[in-house]
Motif scaffolding. Structure first.
Motif, PDB file in Angstrom:
ATOM      1  N   LEU A 350      11.266   1.123  -2.567  1.00  0.00           N
ATOM      2  CA  LEU A 350      11.801   1.686  -3.808  1.00  0.00           C
ATOM      3  C   LEU A 350      12.568   0.582  -4.516  1.00  0.00           C
ATOM      4  CD1 LEU A 350      12.713   4.031  -5.730  1.00  0.00           C
ATOM      5  CD2 LEU A 350      14.626   4.386  -4.143  1.00  0.00           C
ATOM      6  N   ASP A 351      12.162   0.228  -5.732  1.00  0.00           N
ATOM      7  CA  ASP A 351      12.887  -0.822  -6.451  1.00  0.00           C
ATOM      8  C   ASP A 351      13.828  -0.210  -7.479  1.00  0.00           C
ATOM      9  OD1 ASP A 351      11.451  -0.253  -8.802  1.00  0.00           O
ATOM     10  OD2 ASP A 351       9.878  -1.701  -8.314  1.00  0.00           O
ATOM     11  N   ASP A 352      14.568  -1.074  -8.173  1.00  0.00           N
ATOM     12  CA  ASP A 352      15.601  -0.574  -9.083  1.00  0.00           C
ATOM     13  C   ASP A 352      15.043  -0.015 -10.379  1.00  0.00           C
ATOM     14  OD1 ASP A 352      14.805  -2.875 -10.314  1.00  0.00           O
ATOM     15  OD2 ASP A 352      16.698  -3.948 -10.022  1.00  0.00           O
ATOM     16  N   ARG A 353      13.725   0.052 -10.529  1.00  0.00           N
ATOM     17  CA  ARG A 353      13.102   0.715 -11.670  1.00  0.00           C
ATOM     18  C   ARG A 353      12.658   2.135 -11.331  1.00  0.00           C
ATOM     19  NH1 ARG A 353       8.193  -3.215 -12.413  1.00  0.00           N
ATOM     20  NH2 ARG A 353       8.144  -2.607 -10.196  1.00  0.00           N
ATOM     21  N   GLY A 354      12.780   2.509 -10.036  1.00  0.00           N
ATOM     22  CA  GLY A 354      12.277   3.800  -9.595  1.00  0.00           C
ATOM     23  C   GLY A 354      10.802   3.757  -9.224  1.00  0.00           C
ATOM     24  N   VAL A 355      10.256   2.554  -9.047  1.00  0.00           N
ATOM     25  CA  VAL A 355       8.844   2.388  -8.694  1.00  0.00           C
ATOM     26  C   VAL A 355       8.687   2.433  -7.178  1.00  0.00           C
ATOM     27  CG1 VAL A 355       6.875   0.817  -8.729  1.00  0.00           C
ATOM     28  CG2 VAL A 355       8.299   1.092 -10.772  1.00  0.00           C
ATOM     29  N   ILE A 356       7.752   3.255  -6.732  1.00  0.00           N
ATOM     30  CA  ILE A 356       7.438   3.367  -5.309  1.00  0.00           C
ATOM     31  C   ILE A 356       6.157   2.588  -5.028  1.00  0.00           C
ATOM     32  CG2 ILE A 356       6.891   4.919  -3.405  1.00  0.00           C
ATOM     33  CD1 ILE A 356       9.696   5.305  -4.398  1.00  0.00           C
ATOM     34  N   ALA A 357       6.212   1.708  -4.036  1.00  0.00           N
ATOM     35  CA  ALA A 357       5.025   0.973  -3.582  1.00  0.00           C
ATOM     36  C   ALA A 357       4.827   1.263  -2.108  1.00  0.00           C
ATOM     37  CB  ALA A 357       5.189  -0.529  -3.817  1.00  0.00           C
ATOM     38  N   ILE A 358       3.596   1.593  -1.736  1.00  0.00           N
ATOM     39  CA  ILE A 358       3.275   1.885  -0.336  1.00  0.00           C
ATOM     40  C   ILE A 358       2.328   0.800   0.177  1.00  0.00           C
ATOM     41  CG2 ILE A 358       2.260   3.539   1.272  1.00  0.00           C
ATOM     42  CD1 ILE A 358       3.020   5.765  -0.612  1.00  0.00           C
ATOM     43  N   TYR A 359       2.653   0.251   1.336  1.00  0.00           N
ATOM     44  CA  TYR A 359       1.889  -0.835   1.936  1.00  0.00           C
ATOM     45  C   TYR A 359       1.512  -0.488   3.368  1.00  0.00           C
ATOM     46  CZ  TYR A 359       4.118  -3.688  -1.762  1.00  0.00           C
ATOM     47  OH  TYR A 359       4.572  -4.197  -2.949  1.00  0.00           O
ATOM     48  N   ASN A 360       0.539  -1.229   3.876  1.00  0.00           N
ATOM     49  CA  ASN A 360       0.301  -1.284   5.316  1.00  0.00           C
ATOM     50  C   ASN A 360       0.607  -2.699   5.759  1.00  0.00           C
ATOM     51  OD1 ASN A 360      -1.738  -1.920   7.756  1.00  0.00           O
ATOM     52  ND2 ASN A 360      -1.137   0.222   7.799  1.00  0.00           N
ATOM     53  N   ALA A 361       1.461  -2.839   6.770  1.00  0.00           N
ATOM     54  CA  ALA A 361       1.953  -4.159   7.151  1.00  0.00           C
ATOM     55  C   ALA A 361       0.838  -5.051   7.679  1.00  0.00           C
ATOM     56  CB  ALA A 361       3.048  -4.013   8.216  1.00  0.00           C
TER      57      ALA A 361
END
Length: 751
Positions: A350-361
């Protein structure tokens, strides 16, 4: 002689009713045959295309991104208790749980936010630190200003009154409600790790830090767990941002705000010293979060530059564990919070813009990057099944449904080297299952593709020379009467079930070859030399003796020669091993040459699968050579060429399209072979061209794992991808073969 006149010529009527009917029937048959052949050909093409499309239909979901769908939004449950320190849900994503700043635990409905139950903190003191042992253990730690630590565990009891599911949340205190004394200072940072035999708590204050260990022993009389507590002071690390105790409780990691990581060795509590220091961030970036990925092996570090880096221990040349940077992902702005998936190697930022990013490590794949909230969002959490995402911001809580079925699959994870946890370096690995829940599936197709080509190479290495040379002699030099007996026998070999060949290769030939390895290699030298020597002796015998055997029947007298030479090599195998290899050629290969040896290896596959492929190549090649017009050979011989010159310069070029087709069809048979490689190779997915090592092929892997894979799972779809790769490989090989065949036909068709 009377002169033939027009009146004497019989008149022929081609339009009699019988002939008209005959022509109509023949025309009908021609049209029917044309239509039938066209329908049959189109049906075959359609069937192949349908197979291709079906494979693509099963494979395409692997590479589709994730989707999120907003399900609910409501005010923060029990808002008066303050913002959340921690947020999660139970298995069914029906009951949510948050830990407030006051230390109280609030359970609420994820559908509408209504409060189900509030559990107040049993210690009447200010909560100054909070930690989670792991998302999967449900163990929470509260640190207080008086130096105590309280451990609480949330659980959910499911019942079905009147057939309706009811979930009742419960909070337990496995170490009592009085708390554990972890120091004589107000705790500002806390880390904990629990196991069956011990509990480790790391605490840090304004100027002090300590480590507390509770050893657990079961009293054999009362069967109660007795605790032995030990507290030891730690070197203080200023400006601490995060602390972690490793999963095996051997190390403590303390990260400063500036990104310096200090590692302490906890194996000797009487002498805890700094082990190593690392730089986690780059430039002026500061640490935002540090937590463990599933399995408690990889540390994920998020910083203010938008970077999330992965670190885990790797053994060096001195067998020491060194925390090593593995990979990272990056967002363009500062990260506010990070959440780990409970059952996969995935995480969300979660970044300070409210953007959610989902990753696989592991796959380094970003499956989603969307703005789901505003700039006030500060906390995110996954549900246990990773099918829901909770976001807390100034407006309350938002619940999103997440459809993210196959994040662990990417082009790099399928075809490139991947550095997996516990490995010393990046590797190509196929390992689809294991016995523990923290296992990370490894889906590299490279070992399977390599094994397929390796098996085909060794099979063709044996089959092609024998089949083509045998076909040349049978079609061109052998007596016709003998040829009519030999060719059907060889073609009959193709009817042998491959499961029988695999059974014999794995259970009989592989042990025999291991015991007589010296004979296997000596026969490759002695047999050709022996046959040539016998041929030379035969050519020097008096003509009266040689004429006793009709022309073209000479192969019959080679049968006892081949049998005798084979028996001689097997009989001399112990002697060769004793005099040249210290009595054990396998040990010599392993120890002196450094080559590993498995009983079921590529050499066994070369013999067994080569035996299965020989009839295919032989039959097509023999037909191609035998079909060369006799006028060409007779013309060549009439011009003074020898039989051998005619064969090499006239017959073989003319038959080359058919010979090439035979080789490619044989290769297709070798690539698609299943049972022989399954039973005779050990079925180990390794990438080693060593002839004494086994392999696993694409076809064998499908036969083994498809029946046991979960339908629509990543494993299931990757197996379909393996089938599609095999399909494409066969299609490419056949296309190249047809192109080359047409080129050869044009080149030598005028001979």
């Amino acid at each position: 002689m009377s002169k033939l006149t027009d009146r004497n010529i019989p008149e022929l009527d081609f339009n009699t009713p019988a002939l008209l009917r005959h022509r109509k029937v023949r025309a009908l048959k021609d049209r029917s045959a044309t239509v039938g052949i066209a329908i049959g050909g189109c049906s075959v093409i359609l069937a192949v295309l349908l197979i291709c499309f079906y494979l693509l239909y099963e494979v395409m979901p692997l590479f589709s991104g994730a989707e999120v769908d907003k399900r609910a939004a409501y005010d923060l449950p029990a808002k008066e208790q303050g913002a959340s320190l921690y947020l999660t849900t139970e298995e069914q994503t029906e009951v949510g749980m948050r830990v407030s700043e006051s230390g109280n635990i609030i359970f609420f409905s994820t559908a509408d936010g209504s409060v189900i139950e509030q559990v107040e903190n049993p210690i009447d003191a200010k909560v100054t630190a909070f930690a989670v042992e792991s998302d999967t253990s449900f163990l929470l730690g509260f640190g207080y200003e008086d130096g105590r630590v309280l451990l609480a565990k949330h659980k959910y009891i499911i019942s079905y009154p009147d057939g309706n599911r009811q979930i009742r949340p419960v909070v337990e205190y496995p170490y009592g409600t009085d708390g554990i004394s972890a120091g004589d200072f107000a705790i500002r940072k806390l880390a904990l790790r629990d196991s069956e035999d011990k509990l480790t708590i790391a605490s840090l204050g304004d100027s002090k830090s300590a480590i507390t260990k509770l050893d657990k022993e079961v009293n054999f009389i009362t069967e109660e767990v007795e605790l032995t507590e030990t507290t030891q002071a730690l070197p203080f690390v200023p400006n601490t941002a995060e602390m972690l105790v490793s999963g095996d409780q051997r190390y403590l990691y303390v990260a400063s705000v500036q990104g310096s990581l200090t590692e302490f060795d906890l194996r000797d509590y009487d002498d805890i010293n700094l082990k190593a220091q690392f730089e986690l961030t780059k430039g002026d970036a500061q640490v935002v979060s540090m937590t463990y990925l599933l399995g408690q092996s990889s540390i994920m570090v998020a910083d203010t530059s938008g970077r999330v880096s992965q670190w885990f221990n790797v053994r060096n040349a001195d067998n020491e564990e060194i925390l090593t940077f593995i990979r990272d992902v990056k967002q363009p702005v500062s990260i506010e919070n990070i959440a780990m998936e409970h059952r996969r190697k995935g995480f969300a930022t979660l970044d300070d813009r409210g953007v959610i990013a989902i990753y696989n490590a592991t796959s380094e794949r970003q499956v989603i990057n969307e703005r789901l909230s505003d700039e006030t969002a500060h906390l995110i959490a996954f549900s246990p099944r990773a099918n829901a995402l909770l976001i807390e911001d100034s407006s309350g809580i938002q619940v999103y449904h997440v459809d993210n079925e196959h994040p662990e699959v990417s082009w790099s994870s399928l075809w490139n080297q991947v550095w997996y946890e516990g490995y010393q370096e990046p590797t190509y690995t196929w390992q689809s299952s294991a016995a523990n829940n923290d296992f990370e599936p490894k889906y590299s197709l490279m070992p399977l593709a390599f094994g397929t080509l390796k098996a085909a190479f060794y099979a063709m290495l044996m089959a092609v020379p024998l089949a083509i040379c045998g076909a040349i002699y049978t079609a061109y030099f052998m007596a016709p009467k003998l040829r009519r007996k030999v060719k059907p026998v060889i073609e009959l070999m193709e009817a042998l079930p491959t499961v029988i060949l695999g059974f014999l290769a794995g259970l009989f030939f592989a042990p025999f070859l291991e015991e007589n390895l010296a004979a296997a290699f000596s026969i490759l030298i002695i047999l050709p030399v022996g046959i040539l020597a016998f041929a030379y002796i035969w050519s020097r015998l008096p003509a009266q003796i040689r004429w006793l055997l009709p022309e073209g029947w000479q192969p019959l007298i080679l049968i006892p020669v081949v049998v005798l030479l084979g028996w001689f090599c097997v009989a001399m195998s112990p002697v060769i091993e004793l005099n040249f290899f210290d009595g054990n050629i396998r040990s010599w290969v392993t120890n002196d040459l450094g080559i590993t040896f498995d009983q079921r290896n590529a050499l066994v596959v070369g013999f067994a699968m080569g035996f299965a492929v020989i009839p295919t190549i032989f039959s097509i090649t023999e037909d191609a050579i035998f079909s060369v017009p006799k006028a060409l050979t007779q013309g060549s011989l009439a011009l003074g060429a020898t039989y051998w010159q005619t064969m090499v310069r006239v017959v073989l070029p003319t038959a080359s399209p058919g010979i090439f087709s035979a080789v490619m069809i044989g290769m297709g048979r070798a690539v698609g072979e299943t049972m022989i490689v399954l039973m005779a190779t050990g079925n180990t997915p390794i990438m080693d061209f060593n002839i004494f090592e086994g392999m696993r092929t694409l076809a064998a892997n499908l036969a083994v794992e498809v029946p046991e894979s979960e339908v629509d799972s990543s494993h299931y779809r990757i197996l379909f991808l393996a089938a599609f790769v095999l399909f494409i490989f066969t299609f490419v090989v056949n296309t190249i073969a047809e192109t080359v065949r047409q080129h050869l036909r044009k080149k030598y068709g005028s001979l």
